[in-house]
Structure formats: C-alpha cells, structure tokens
Design a protein around this motif. Sequence first.
Motif, PDB file in Angstrom:
ATOM      1  N   SER A 118      34.566 -49.881  78.555  1.00 43.06           N
ATOM      2  CA  SER A 118      34.709 -49.255  77.235  1.00 43.06           C
ATOM      3  C   SER A 118      33.683 -49.813  76.254  1.00 43.06           C
ATOM      4  O   SER A 118      34.028 -50.244  75.147  1.00 43.06           O
ATOM      5  CB  SER A 118      36.136 -49.470  76.699  1.00 43.06           C
ATOM      6  N   LEU A 119      32.429 -49.798  76.659  1.00 45.63           N
ATOM      7  CA  LEU A 119      31.389 -50.389  75.832  1.00 45.63           C
ATOM      8  C   LEU A 119      31.160 -49.614  74.536  1.00 45.63           C
ATOM      9  O   LEU A 119      30.853 -50.184  73.510  1.00 45.63           O
ATOM     10  CB  LEU A 119      30.075 -50.479  76.611  1.00 45.63           C
ATOM     11  N   GLY A 120      31.303 -48.296  74.585  1.00 46.31           N
ATOM     12  CA  GLY A 120      31.116 -47.509  73.382  1.00 46.31           C
ATOM     13  C   GLY A 120      29.650 -47.449  72.971  1.00 46.31           C
ATOM     14  O   GLY A 120      28.753 -47.899  73.673  1.00 46.31           O
ATOM     15  N   GLY A 121      29.411 -46.889  71.806  1.00 46.91           N
ATOM     16  CA  GLY A 121      28.046 -46.721  71.335  1.00 46.91           C
ATOM     17  C   GLY A 121      27.432 -47.985  70.787  1.00 46.91           C
ATOM     18  O   GLY A 121      26.214 -48.141  70.767  1.00 46.91           O
ATOM     19  N   ILE A 122      28.273 -48.905  70.280  1.00 47.49           N
ATOM     20  CA  ILE A 122      27.800 -50.196  69.778  1.00 47.49           C
ATOM     21  C   ILE A 122      28.357 -51.283  70.674  1.00 47.49           C
ATOM     22  O   ILE A 122      29.562 -51.350  70.901  1.00 47.49           O
ATOM     23  CB  ILE A 122      28.268 -50.423  68.327  1.00 47.49           C
ATOM     24  N   GLN A 123      27.484 -52.117  71.190  1.00 52.83           N
ATOM     25  CA  GLN A 123      27.902 -53.152  72.130  1.00 52.83           C
ATOM     26  C   GLN A 123      27.553 -54.533  71.579  1.00 52.83           C
ATOM     27  O   GLN A 123      26.420 -54.990  71.693  1.00 52.83           O
ATOM     28  CB  GLN A 123      27.244 -52.918  73.485  1.00 52.83           C
ATOM     29  N   PRO A 124      28.523 -55.210  70.955  1.00 52.39           N
ATOM     30  CA  PRO A 124      28.269 -56.542  70.405  1.00 52.39           C
ATOM     31  C   PRO A 124      28.131 -57.582  71.514  1.00 52.39           C
ATOM     32  O   PRO A 124      28.615 -57.401  72.627  1.00 52.39           O
ATOM     33  CB  PRO A 124      29.517 -56.827  69.563  1.00 52.39           C
ATOM     34  N   SER A 125      27.470 -58.664  71.196  1.00 48.37           N
ATOM     35  CA  SER A 125      27.460 -59.821  72.085  1.00 48.37           C
ATOM     36  C   SER A 125      28.833 -60.467  72.083  1.00 48.37           C
ATOM     37  O   SER A 125      29.566 -60.391  71.092  1.00 48.37           O
ATOM     38  CB  SER A 125      26.423 -60.842  71.611  1.00 48.37           C
ATOM     39  N   GLY A 126      29.210 -61.106  73.196  1.00 47.80           N
ATOM     40  CA  GLY A 126      30.461 -61.838  73.177  1.00 47.80           C
ATOM     41  C   GLY A 126      31.196 -61.855  74.491  1.00 47.80           C
ATOM     42  O   GLY A 126      30.649 -61.529  75.542  1.00 47.80           O
ATOM     43  N   ILE A 127      32.465 -62.248  74.422  1.00 43.97           N
ATOM     44  CA  ILE A 127      33.340 -62.382  75.584  1.00 43.97           C
ATOM     45  C   ILE A 127      34.527 -61.447  75.396  1.00 43.97           C
ATOM     46  O   ILE A 127      35.189 -61.466  74.350  1.00 43.97           O
ATOM     47  CB  ILE A 127      33.824 -63.827  75.742  1.00 43.97           C
ATOM     48  N   TYR A 128      34.805 -60.631  76.427  1.00 45.23           N
ATOM     49  CA  TYR A 128      35.824 -59.595  76.341  1.00 45.23           C
ATOM     50  C   TYR A 128      36.687 -59.588  77.597  1.00 45.23           C
ATOM     51  O   TYR A 128      36.163 -59.641  78.707  1.00 45.23           O
ATOM     52  CB  TYR A 128      35.169 -58.210  76.191  1.00 45.23           C
ATOM     53  N   THR A 129      38.002 -59.506  77.428  1.00 46.48           N
ATOM     54  CA  THR A 129      38.911 -59.284  78.550  1.00 46.48           C
ATOM     55  C   THR A 129      39.883 -58.180  78.168  1.00 46.48           C
ATOM     56  O   THR A 129      40.390 -58.146  77.050  1.00 46.48           O
ATOM     57  CB  THR A 129      39.696 -60.559  78.929  1.00 46.48           C
ATOM     58  N   LYS A 130      40.150 -57.243  79.125  1.00 52.72           N
ATOM     59  CA  LYS A 130      40.983 -56.090  78.803  1.00 52.72           C
ATOM     60  C   LYS A 130      41.839 -55.688  79.988  1.00 52.72           C
ATOM     61  O   LYS A 130      41.508 -55.961  81.136  1.00 52.72           O
ATOM     62  CB  LYS A 130      40.101 -54.883  78.426  1.00 52.72           C
ATOM     63  N   THR A 131      42.940 -55.002  79.687  1.00 49.44           N
ATOM     64  CA  THR A 131      43.690 -54.253  80.689  1.00 49.44           C
ATOM     65  C   THR A 131      43.779 -52.819  80.201  1.00 49.44           C
ATOM     66  O   THR A 131      44.267 -52.553  79.104  1.00 49.44           O
ATOM     67  CB  THR A 131      45.091 -54.848  80.960  1.00 49.44           C
ATOM     68  N   ILE A 132      43.242 -51.875  81.022  1.00 47.10           N
ATOM     69  CA  ILE A 132      43.105 -50.490  80.568  1.00 47.10           C
ATOM     70  C   ILE A 132      43.919 -49.500  81.395  1.00 47.10           C
ATOM     71  O   ILE A 132      43.980 -48.315  81.069  1.00 47.10           O
ATOM     72  CB  ILE A 132      41.631 -50.056  80.589  1.00 47.10           C
ATOM     73  N   GLY A 133      44.577 -49.963  82.479  1.00 46.02           N
ATOM     74  CA  GLY A 133      45.436 -49.084  83.253  1.00 46.02           C
ATOM     75  C   GLY A 133      44.680 -47.992  83.984  1.00 46.02           C
ATOM     76  O   GLY A 133      43.471 -48.061  84.186  1.00 46.02           O
ATOM     77  N   GLY A 134      45.426 -46.965  84.400  1.00 44.09           N
ATOM     78  CA  GLY A 134      44.827 -45.849  85.110  1.00 44.09           C
ATOM     79  C   GLY A 134      45.196 -45.807  86.578  1.00 44.09           C
ATOM     80  O   GLY A 134      45.310 -44.732  87.167  1.00 44.09           O
ATOM     81  N   ASN A 135      45.382 -46.986  87.195  1.00 44.02           N
ATOM     82  CA  ASN A 135      45.725 -47.060  88.614  1.00 44.02           C
ATOM     83  C   ASN A 135      46.817 -48.099  88.857  1.00 44.02           C
ATOM     84  O   ASN A 135      46.743 -48.885  89.800  1.00 44.02           O
ATOM     85  CB  ASN A 135      44.490 -47.409  89.450  1.00 44.02           C
ATOM     86  N   CYS A 136      47.833 -48.121  88.000  1.00 43.20           N
ATOM     87  CA  CYS A 136      48.877 -49.139  88.090  1.00 43.20           C
ATOM     88  C   CYS A 136      50.050 -48.645  88.931  1.00 43.20           C
ATOM     89  O   CYS A 136      50.485 -47.509  88.790  1.00 43.20           O
ATOM     90  CB  CYS A 136      49.391 -49.508  86.703  1.00 43.20           C
ATOM     91  N   SER A 137      50.551 -49.518  89.795  1.00 43.71           N
ATOM     92  CA  SER A 137      51.786 -49.272  90.523  1.00 43.71           C
ATOM     93  C   SER A 137      52.857 -50.145  89.880  1.00 43.71           C
ATOM     94  O   SER A 137      52.917 -51.354  90.114  1.00 43.71           O
ATOM     95  CB  SER A 137      51.616 -49.629  92.002  1.00 43.71           C
ATOM     96  N   GLY A 138      53.684 -49.555  89.028  1.00 43.05           N
ATOM     97  CA  GLY A 138      54.605 -50.354  88.233  1.00 43.05           C
ATOM     98  C   GLY A 138      53.896 -50.865  86.990  1.00 43.05           C
ATOM     99  O   GLY A 138      53.012 -50.214  86.434  1.00 43.05           O
ATOM    100  N   THR A 139      54.258 -52.059  86.550  1.00 44.72           N
ATOM    101  CA  THR A 139      53.655 -52.645  85.356  1.00 44.72           C
ATOM    102  C   THR A 139      52.179 -52.931  85.588  1.00 44.72           C
ATOM    103  O   THR A 139      51.785 -53.448  86.636  1.00 44.72           O
ATOM    104  CB  THR A 139      54.374 -53.956  84.987  1.00 44.72           C
ATOM    105  N   CYS A 140      51.353 -52.596  84.634  1.00 42.63           N
ATOM    106  CA  CYS A 140      49.925 -52.870  84.749  1.00 42.63           C
ATOM    107  C   CYS A 140      49.657 -54.370  84.638  1.00 42.63           C
ATOM    108  O   CYS A 140      50.431 -55.124  84.044  1.00 42.63           O
ATOM    109  CB  CYS A 140      49.165 -52.130  83.649  1.00 42.63           C
TER     110      CYS A 140
END
Length: 220
Positions: A47-69
């Motif tokens: 999910s970089l989007g049109g503006i991509q800042p420098s830094g550290i990123y961690t995410k949970t975005i789902g889409g392929n979860c079996s039960g809780t993501c």
Amino acid sequence: KLEMTGGSRINTTTATSGHGGNVTVNARDSISMSGETGSFAPEPLFSLGGIQPSGIYTKTIGGNCSGTCGDAGNISITTGSLTLDSGGQINSGTSTSGHGGEITIHATDTISLSGTLSDGSPVGVLSRTIGTTPDAGSGGNVAISVGQSVTISNGASVSSSSTGPGNTGNIQINAGNQFAMTNSTVTTEANHASGGSIKINASKGKVSADSIKGKVEFER
C-alpha cells in the motif's frame, strides 16, 4: 548508523492468518529518516500509494485469512539518537481482525521528530487501526524512552488512532530530562471505539506541550 532517505523503507506486511514479520533495529550511534518519493507504481501488498515516505512500516491487510487475520509485526528500535525529519515515519497499522504491531523505541540520548510529508501528513510515530468490520483488530501500543530529551515540532506527531470499531493503542513516553512540543501533537483518538491512554514522564519535570489530546497523565 542507519540513514534512510528519499523514500527508503523497511516494510513487512501479512495478508493471511500468519503474523507479519517483526522489525528490530540496533544502531549504536544514530538513526535518521527523511525524504519521500513518488517514483514507484502503487501496488496492493505494501500500500505504498502515490507518496512514499522513508521509514519503517508493519501492517496486516487481510485478503487471504482463514479465521482471524494475523497480527502486524512489532517494531523495536534501540539507538543513541533518533531523528525523523520531513518525509520520515515509523508506522504500524491494521485494517483487519489482526492487531497492529507494538512500537518500542529506546534512545540513550535524544529523539527529535519534526515536519510533515508533502501531502500534509505528519512525520512521526504512528499506530493506526482502520478496519471496518465488528471484529476489527486493535492498534498497537507505542512506548518511547530516552536518556536526555524528546522534541516534537513543526507538525510532527506521536499518535494512536482508530477510524472503526477497533480500539486504539496506548502511548507511553519516558522523556528523560525534558519533553518539548511546538506546533505538533501527541494524540489518541477513536471515532467508534475506546481511545488509549497517554502517559508522559520527564524525570526533572521539564514539560512544554501545546497539543496533547486523549486520556493524559503526566508523571515525575
């Protein structure tokens, strides 16, 4: 030293029931993050989007979860001094039933956060939950500790926010000798859930702050 400029990123994401990867950084002298880029095409995973800042990123975005993501990865930083200038962020978030990652930062000297991105978004340390389903995961906690001082200025922010039913994380700042804010924010806010608490400690009592919003407690 670790220097990240011009949109450089360390990024982990999970789209499944497995947990996202943790990010651990140990830099004895200093860490600096600044600058952004828009040169990479947007894509769904990070999910970089049109503006991509420098830094550290961690995410949970789902889409392929079996039960809780899966939960987003935790971010752990240990250094002498940490500087985030215009274009730098440390950011963990969730848009699913998984929890956002914990953000833990320890600097033996100082932490300085200053500026915004080109779209006006704040530089800083951010924990976000944006899931819209009833089981939306809560945001991760933010814990910051320093030996000397914390300075936040020119639109920068330490924030924990929720736009859906997931609860926000808490913010704990142990600011060493001094905590100073100018034209900036420390915020916990939730539109449809419980907002987290904010605790700020400055051992010698030097606290200067112009915008702290949430359940705030100052300690000595």
